[in-house]
Design a protein around this motif. Sequence first.
Motif, mmCIF file in Angstrom:
data_model
loop_
_atom_site.group_PDB
_atom_site.id
_atom_site.type_symbol
_atom_site.label_atom_id
_atom_site.label_comp_id
_atom_site.label_asym_id
_atom_site.label_seq_id
_atom_site.Cartn_x
_atom_site.Cartn_y
_atom_site.Cartn_z
ATOM 1 N N GLU A 27 53.362 44.990 88.376
ATOM 2 C CA GLU A 27 52.130 44.921 87.579
ATOM 3 C C GLU A 27 51.395 46.247 87.679
ATOM 4 O O GLU A 27 51.166 46.778 88.755
ATOM 5 C CB GLU A 27 51.245 43.787 88.081
ATOM 6 N N ALA A 28 51.012 46.780 86.495
ATOM 7 C CA ALA A 28 50.263 48.026 86.461
ATOM 8 C C ALA A 28 48.860 47.784 87.001
ATOM 9 O O ALA A 28 48.165 46.895 86.539
ATOM 10 C CB ALA A 28 50.181 48.544 85.030
ATOM 11 N N GLN A 29 48.458 48.589 87.973
ATOM 12 C CA GLN A 29 47.137 48.353 88.531
ATOM 13 C C GLN A 29 46.627 49.540 89.330
ATOM 14 O O GLN A 29 47.394 50.414 89.740
ATOM 15 C CB GLN A 29 47.151 47.118 89.423
ATOM 16 N N VAL A 30 45.320 49.498 89.546
ATOM 17 C CA VAL A 30 44.650 50.419 90.453
ATOM 18 C C VAL A 30 44.135 49.578 91.626
ATOM 19 O O VAL A 30 43.451 48.575 91.403
ATOM 20 C CB VAL A 30 43.471 51.125 89.758
ATOM 21 N N THR A 31 44.485 49.983 92.814
ATOM 22 C CA THR A 31 44.049 49.234 93.990
ATOM 23 C C THR A 31 43.101 50.086 94.818
ATOM 24 O O THR A 31 43.233 51.312 94.887
ATOM 25 C CB THR A 31 45.232 48.795 94.855
ATOM 26 N N GLN A 32 42.158 49.424 95.445
ATOM 27 C CA GLN A 32 41.194 50.083 96.316
ATOM 28 C C GLN A 32 41.114 49.315 97.631
ATOM 29 O O GLN A 32 41.166 48.087 97.642
ATOM 30 C CB GLN A 32 39.792 50.084 95.679
ATOM 31 N N ASN A 33 40.933 50.060 98.697
ATOM 32 C CA ASN A 33 40.736 49.455 100.014
ATOM 33 C C ASN A 33 39.783 50.287 100.844
ATOM 34 O O ASN A 33 39.854 51.523 100.797
ATOM 35 C CB ASN A 33 42.082 49.335 100.751
ATOM 36 N N PRO A 34 38.887 49.608 101.585
ATOM 37 C CA PRO A 34 38.695 48.158 101.582
ATOM 38 C C PRO A 34 37.898 47.702 100.365
ATOM 39 O O PRO A 34 37.376 48.523 99.624
ATOM 40 C CB PRO A 34 37.898 47.940 102.874
ATOM 41 N N ARG A 35 37.800 46.418 100.171
ATOM 42 C CA ARG A 35 36.978 45.882 99.093
ATOM 43 C C ARG A 35 35.514 45.785 99.508
ATOM 44 O O ARG A 35 34.614 45.918 98.700
ATOM 45 C CB ARG A 35 37.487 44.499 98.683
ATOM 46 N N TYR A 36 35.306 45.543 100.769
ATOM 47 C CA TYR A 36 33.949 45.444 101.311
ATOM 48 C C TYR A 36 33.915 46.215 102.632
ATOM 49 O O TYR A 36 34.846 46.145 103.420
ATOM 50 C CB TYR A 36 33.562 43.975 101.573
ATOM 51 N N LEU A 37 32.810 46.930 102.845
ATOM 52 C CA LEU A 37 32.672 47.710 104.074
ATOM 53 C C LEU A 37 31.208 47.840 104.434
ATOM 54 O O LEU A 37 30.401 48.240 103.587
ATOM 55 C CB LEU A 37 33.296 49.088 103.889
ATOM 56 N N ILE A 38 30.900 47.482 105.666
ATOM 57 C CA ILE A 38 29.569 47.708 106.221
ATOM 58 C C ILE A 38 29.732 48.697 107.365
ATOM 59 O O ILE A 38 30.540 48.476 108.264
ATOM 60 C CB ILE A 38 28.935 46.401 106.730
ATOM 61 N N THR A 39 28.969 49.771 107.325
ATOM 62 C CA THR A 39 29.095 50.794 108.348
ATOM 63 C C THR A 39 27.702 51.301 108.747
ATOM 64 O O THR A 39 26.699 50.818 108.235
ATOM 65 C CB THR A 39 29.982 51.947 107.853
ATOM 66 N N VAL A 40 27.687 52.261 109.644
ATOM 67 C CA VAL A 40 26.409 52.819 110.108
ATOM 68 C C VAL A 40 26.307 54.278 109.711
ATOM 69 O O VAL A 40 27.316 54.958 109.465
ATOM 70 C CB VAL A 40 26.254 52.667 111.633
ATOM 71 N N THR A 41 25.106 54.751 109.652
ATOM 72 C CA THR A 41 24.851 56.143 109.266
ATOM 73 C C THR A 41 25.640 57.107 110.140
ATOM 74 O O THR A 41 25.657 56.975 111.368
ATOM 75 C CB THR A 41 23.348 56.437 109.387
#
Lengths: 115, 114
Positions: A1-15
């Motif tokens: 399947e033709a697609q664009v993938t991104q990782n991570p989908r969700y990210l919480i980090t600190v300054t």
Amino acid sequence: EAQVTQNPRYLITVTGKKLTVTCSQNMNHEYMSWYRQDPGLGLRQIYYSMNVEVTDKGDVPEGYKVSRKEKRNFPLILESPSPNQTSLYFCASRLRGERNYNEQFFGPGTRLTVL
Amino acid sequence: AQSVTQLDSQVPVFEEAPVELRCNYSSSVSVYLFWYVQYPNQGLQLLLKYLSGSTLVKGINGFEAEFNKSQTSFHLRKPSVHISDTAEYFCAVTSPSNTGKLIFGQGTTLQVKP
């Protein structure tokens, strides 16, 4: 399947804690770009790449880096994230050439929160 | 420089009613125009595009848009909306001289009520 993938989908980090958001496409596209989406502002381009080892700034490049060592990958790097980089990020790709402007594919998005 | 203005941030409408989402653009060169839809927690999907030719373009899911060069507008319409059309809609513009960068409007949230 033709697609664009991104990782991570969700990210919480600190300054200040360096992070990388990966983007990969399996369509052999030359052109790739990163956008950020903020309420009331729509999507704004951060960086783009016309091909391997060819990158350039978009409209809001401050605080971001990119690299394009392989055709399929276009990671977005935040060396020292700050709270104003809290946003929804999209990677996109398409073939080069004017006739391909309508064939831009977007990834599913990465929601980043910087505390 | 190019810019896009979506005149309504939110459009509430009842199911089966017609809807128009407005988009105006500014550009000193020829343009290509697009409408994208973003369903909750998903990426962007192309609804329709205008590259050249007929000014009335038809897209997926029953949407259509009309390019009006004199009014620099590209309004999106659907004669009868469904609950499933609830989403955020983005108008975007690019041009041959723009390295393919899409300039997006602020987005319009379409809220379809039963």
